[in-house]
Write an enzyme that holds these catalytic residues in place. Structure first.
Site, short mmCIF file in Angstrom:
data_model
loop_
_atom_site.label_atom_id
_atom_site.label_comp_id
_atom_site.label_asym_id
_atom_site.label_seq_id
_atom_site.Cartn_x
_atom_site.Cartn_y
_atom_site.Cartn_z
N ASP A 42 3.69 8.38 -7.39
CA ASP A 42 5.02 8.17 -6.81
C ASP A 42 5.22 6.71 -6.38
OD1 ASP A 42 5.19 10.89 -7.04
OD2 ASP A 42 5.79 11.24 -4.97
N HIS A 184 -0.18 7.46 -5.27
CA HIS A 184 0.82 6.39 -5.20
C HIS A 184 0.23 5.14 -5.84
CE1 HIS A 184 1.76 9.30 -2.06
NE2 HIS A 184 3.02 8.92 -2.17
#
Ligand code: NI
Length: 231
Positions: A42, A184
Protein backbone atom coordinates in the site's frame (compact mmCIF):
# COMPACT_ATOMS: atom_id res chain seq x y z
CA UNK A 1 -6.00 -36.25 0.92
CA UNK A 2 -3.95 -35.55 -2.19
CA UNK A 3 -6.70 -36.95 -4.40
CA UNK A 4 -9.19 -34.76 -2.58
CA UNK A 5 -7.09 -31.68 -3.33
CA UNK A 6 -6.71 -32.61 -6.98
CA UNK A 7 -10.45 -33.19 -7.30
CA UNK A 8 -11.12 -29.89 -5.57
CA UNK A 9 -8.74 -28.13 -7.93
CA UNK A 10 -10.38 -29.68 -10.99
CA UNK A 11 -13.83 -28.86 -9.70
CA UNK A 12 -12.74 -25.30 -8.97
CA UNK A 13 -11.37 -25.03 -12.48
CA UNK A 14 -14.64 -26.23 -13.96
CA UNK A 15 -16.67 -23.88 -11.76
CA UNK A 16 -14.52 -20.89 -12.71
CA UNK A 17 -14.84 -21.80 -16.36
CA UNK A 18 -18.61 -21.99 -16.03
CA UNK A 19 -18.88 -18.82 -13.97
CA UNK A 20 -17.08 -16.83 -16.63
CA UNK A 21 -13.98 -15.96 -14.61
CA UNK A 22 -12.09 -16.87 -17.75
CA UNK A 23 -9.69 -19.45 -19.06
CA UNK A 24 -6.78 -17.93 -17.18
CA UNK A 25 -8.52 -18.45 -13.86
CA UNK A 26 -9.24 -22.05 -14.78
CA UNK A 27 -5.59 -22.63 -15.63
CA UNK A 28 -4.51 -21.13 -12.33
CA UNK A 29 -6.96 -23.29 -10.43
CA UNK A 30 -5.41 -26.45 -11.78
CA UNK A 31 -2.04 -25.63 -10.24
CA UNK A 32 -3.45 -25.00 -6.81
CA UNK A 33 -2.22 -27.91 -4.76
CA UNK A 34 0.25 -25.69 -2.87
CA UNK A 35 -0.04 -22.95 -0.25
CA UNK A 36 -0.77 -19.70 -2.04
CA UNK A 37 -0.45 -16.25 -0.52
CA UNK A 38 -0.62 -12.72 -1.88
CA UNK A 39 1.80 -9.94 -1.01
CA UNK A 40 0.12 -6.55 -1.19
CA UNK A 41 1.84 -3.17 -0.95
CA UNK A 42 0.00 0.00 0.00
CA UNK A 43 0.72 3.72 -0.12
CA UNK A 44 3.14 3.76 -3.08
CA UNK A 45 4.61 4.06 -5.52
CA UNK A 46 7.84 5.25 -3.92
CA UNK A 47 10.43 6.80 -6.21
CA UNK A 48 13.38 4.60 -5.19
CA UNK A 49 12.06 1.81 -2.97
CA UNK A 50 9.37 0.59 -5.37
CA UNK A 51 11.93 0.05 -8.19
CA UNK A 52 14.20 -1.73 -5.72
CA UNK A 53 11.32 -3.99 -4.68
CA UNK A 54 10.31 -4.59 -8.32
CA UNK A 55 13.77 -5.81 -9.18
CA UNK A 56 13.85 -8.15 -6.16
CA UNK A 57 10.43 -9.54 -7.11
CA UNK A 58 11.50 -10.03 -10.74
CA UNK A 59 14.62 -11.92 -9.64
CA UNK A 60 12.39 -14.28 -7.65
CA UNK A 61 9.70 -14.49 -10.33
CA UNK A 62 7.03 -13.20 -7.94
CA UNK A 63 3.99 -11.11 -8.81
CA UNK A 64 2.39 -8.97 -6.13
CA UNK A 65 -0.43 -6.46 -5.84
CA UNK A 66 0.20 -2.75 -5.39
CA UNK A 67 -2.57 -0.55 -3.99
CA UNK A 68 -1.31 2.83 -5.12
CA UNK A 69 -2.29 6.29 -3.96
CA UNK A 70 -3.58 8.27 -6.94
CA UNK A 71 -1.67 11.41 -6.03
CA UNK A 72 1.65 9.49 -6.06
CA UNK A 73 0.82 7.44 -9.15
CA UNK A 74 0.28 10.72 -10.94
CA UNK A 75 3.76 11.84 -9.91
CA UNK A 76 5.41 8.63 -11.16
CA UNK A 77 3.38 7.48 -14.17
CA UNK A 78 6.32 5.69 -15.81
CA UNK A 79 6.91 3.71 -12.64
CA UNK A 80 3.21 2.85 -12.47
CA UNK A 81 3.27 1.54 -16.05
CA UNK A 82 6.45 -0.39 -15.33
CA UNK A 83 4.76 -2.11 -12.36
CA UNK A 84 1.77 -3.14 -14.46
CA UNK A 85 3.93 -4.20 -17.41
CA UNK A 86 5.95 -6.45 -15.08
CA UNK A 87 2.76 -8.43 -14.37
CA UNK A 88 1.86 -7.01 -10.98
CA UNK A 89 -1.76 -6.29 -10.17
CA UNK A 90 -2.41 -2.60 -9.61
CA UNK A 91 -5.18 -1.56 -7.25
CA UNK A 92 -6.78 1.61 -5.99
CA UNK A 93 -5.86 3.00 -2.55
CA UNK A 94 -7.82 6.24 -3.07
CA UNK A 95 -6.51 9.48 -4.49
CA UNK A 96 -5.14 11.10 -1.34
CA UNK A 97 -5.41 8.47 1.40
CA UNK A 98 -8.11 10.13 3.45
CA UNK A 99 -9.81 8.11 6.18
CA UNK A 100 -12.96 7.30 4.28
CA UNK A 101 -15.23 6.72 7.26
CA UNK A 102 -14.51 10.27 8.41
CA UNK A 103 -15.67 11.68 5.09
CA UNK A 104 -19.18 11.94 3.83
CA UNK A 105 -20.29 9.07 1.62
CA UNK A 106 -20.09 11.32 -1.40
CA UNK A 107 -16.56 12.54 -0.57
CA UNK A 108 -15.28 9.02 0.10
CA UNK A 109 -16.62 7.70 -3.18
CA UNK A 110 -15.19 10.66 -5.03
CA UNK A 111 -11.74 9.92 -3.56
CA UNK A 112 -11.92 6.31 -4.75
CA UNK A 113 -13.38 7.34 -8.10
CA UNK A 114 -10.62 9.86 -8.72
CA UNK A 115 -7.93 7.22 -8.30
CA UNK A 116 -9.89 4.79 -10.48
CA UNK A 117 -10.14 7.33 -13.30
CA UNK A 118 -6.41 7.90 -13.12
CA UNK A 119 -5.66 4.15 -13.30
CA UNK A 120 -8.03 3.73 -16.24
CA UNK A 121 -6.25 6.61 -18.00
CA UNK A 122 -2.71 5.45 -17.34
CA UNK A 123 -3.10 1.68 -17.52
CA UNK A 124 -6.15 1.17 -19.68
CA UNK A 125 -9.68 0.02 -19.04
CA UNK A 126 -10.09 -2.56 -16.35
CA UNK A 127 -11.45 -3.40 -12.93
CA UNK A 128 -9.05 -1.97 -10.38
CA UNK A 129 -9.60 -3.60 -7.01
CA UNK A 130 -9.92 -1.24 -4.08
CA UNK A 131 -8.25 -1.21 -0.70
CA UNK A 132 -9.81 1.54 1.40
CA UNK A 133 -7.24 3.53 3.40
CA UNK A 134 -6.96 2.06 6.93
CA UNK A 135 -9.26 -0.70 5.72
CA UNK A 136 -12.23 1.36 6.83
CA UNK A 137 -15.26 1.93 4.67
CA UNK A 138 -19.00 1.74 5.30
CA UNK A 139 -21.17 -1.00 3.85
CA UNK A 140 -23.13 1.55 1.84
CA UNK A 141 -19.98 2.98 0.30
CA UNK A 142 -18.70 -0.50 -0.45
CA UNK A 143 -21.86 -1.40 -2.30
CA UNK A 144 -21.52 1.57 -4.65
CA UNK A 145 -18.02 0.63 -5.78
CA UNK A 146 -17.86 -1.26 -9.07
CA UNK A 147 -14.83 -3.32 -8.08
CA UNK A 148 -14.00 -5.96 -5.47
CA UNK A 149 -12.63 -4.52 -2.20
CA UNK A 150 -9.86 -6.15 -0.21
CA UNK A 151 -8.41 -5.65 3.25
CA UNK A 152 -5.90 -8.20 4.63
CA UNK A 153 -5.50 -11.18 6.93
CA UNK A 154 -1.81 -10.78 7.87
CA UNK A 155 -0.59 -7.43 9.17
CA UNK A 156 3.02 -7.37 10.43
CA UNK A 157 2.74 -3.60 11.09
CA UNK A 158 5.86 -3.07 8.97
CA UNK A 159 5.28 0.71 8.92
CA UNK A 160 5.53 0.80 12.73
CA UNK A 161 8.11 -1.91 13.48
CA UNK A 162 10.67 -0.81 10.84
CA UNK A 163 12.79 -3.85 11.66
CA UNK A 164 13.07 -6.36 8.85
CA UNK A 165 13.79 -9.37 11.09
CA UNK A 166 10.68 -8.72 13.20
CA UNK A 167 8.55 -8.21 10.10
CA UNK A 168 9.82 -11.49 8.63
CA UNK A 169 8.98 -13.32 11.84
CA UNK A 170 5.52 -11.77 12.14
CA UNK A 171 4.62 -12.82 8.60
CA UNK A 172 6.19 -16.27 8.62
CA UNK A 173 4.51 -17.15 11.91
CA UNK A 174 1.03 -16.28 10.71
CA UNK A 175 0.59 -17.08 7.02
CA UNK A 176 -1.64 -19.88 5.79
CA UNK A 177 -3.18 -20.82 2.45
CA UNK A 178 -5.15 -17.82 1.14
CA UNK A 179 -3.39 -15.21 3.28
CA UNK A 180 -3.39 -11.62 2.12
CA UNK A 181 -0.29 -9.93 3.53
CA UNK A 182 -0.32 -6.18 4.12
CA UNK A 183 2.96 -4.32 3.53
CA UNK A 184 4.02 -0.80 2.56
CA UNK A 185 6.70 -0.18 -0.08
CA UNK A 186 7.78 3.00 1.68
CA UNK A 187 10.39 1.57 4.01
CA UNK A 188 13.80 -0.01 3.32
CA UNK A 189 13.09 -2.50 6.13
CA UNK A 190 9.92 -3.64 4.32
CA UNK A 191 11.74 -4.24 1.04
CA UNK A 192 14.41 -6.22 2.87
CA UNK A 193 11.81 -8.20 4.84
CA UNK A 194 9.73 -8.96 1.75
CA UNK A 195 12.63 -10.48 -0.17
CA UNK A 196 13.68 -12.52 2.86
CA UNK A 197 10.10 -13.80 3.33
CA UNK A 198 9.96 -14.86 -0.32
CA UNK A 199 13.32 -16.64 -0.11
CA UNK A 200 12.33 -18.47 3.08
CA UNK A 201 8.83 -19.46 2.02
CA UNK A 202 9.56 -20.32 -1.61
CA UNK A 203 12.07 -22.82 -0.24
CA UNK A 204 9.12 -24.41 1.61
CA UNK A 205 7.00 -24.53 -1.54
CA UNK A 206 4.80 -21.52 -0.84
CA UNK A 207 3.59 -19.78 -4.01
CA UNK A 208 3.26 -15.98 -4.14
CA UNK A 209 0.64 -14.60 -6.49
CA UNK A 210 -1.49 -11.56 -7.24
CA UNK A 211 -4.89 -11.18 -5.59
CA UNK A 212 -6.65 -12.06 -8.83
CA UNK A 213 -4.67 -15.29 -9.04
CA UNK A 214 -5.16 -16.05 -5.35
CA UNK A 215 -8.93 -15.75 -5.59
CA UNK A 216 -9.05 -17.71 -8.84
CA UNK A 217 -6.99 -20.40 -7.20
CA UNK A 218 -9.52 -20.64 -4.37
CA UNK A 219 -12.45 -20.78 -6.73
CA UNK A 220 -13.72 -17.34 -5.72
CA UNK A 221 -15.05 -15.09 -8.45
CA UNK A 222 -14.91 -11.79 -6.52
CA UNK A 223 -18.08 -9.75 -6.51
CA UNK A 224 -18.10 -6.04 -7.20
CA UNK A 225 -18.87 -3.93 -4.15
CA UNK A 226 -18.02 -6.69 -1.70
CA UNK A 227 -15.14 -6.63 0.75
CA UNK A 228 -12.79 -9.62 1.26
CA UNK A 229 -10.08 -10.10 3.87
CA UNK A 230 -8.63 -13.41 2.69
CA UNK A 231 -9.11 -15.90 -0.09
NI1 NI B 1 -2.60 3.10 3.32
Amino acid sequence: MRLKRILAALLTGAMLFLSGCGAHAAEVAQTCAAIHVALTFDDGPHETLTPELLSGLAQRDVHATFFVIGDLAEQYPDLLREMAAAGHQIGNHSYDHAQLNKLSCWEALRDIQECDTLLQNYLGEGIYWVRPPYGSISKGECASIAAPLVTWSVDPEDWKILDSKKVVKAVENTICDGSIILMHDQYPSTVEATLQIIDDLQAQGVVFCTLEELFACHGICPELGRIYRHA
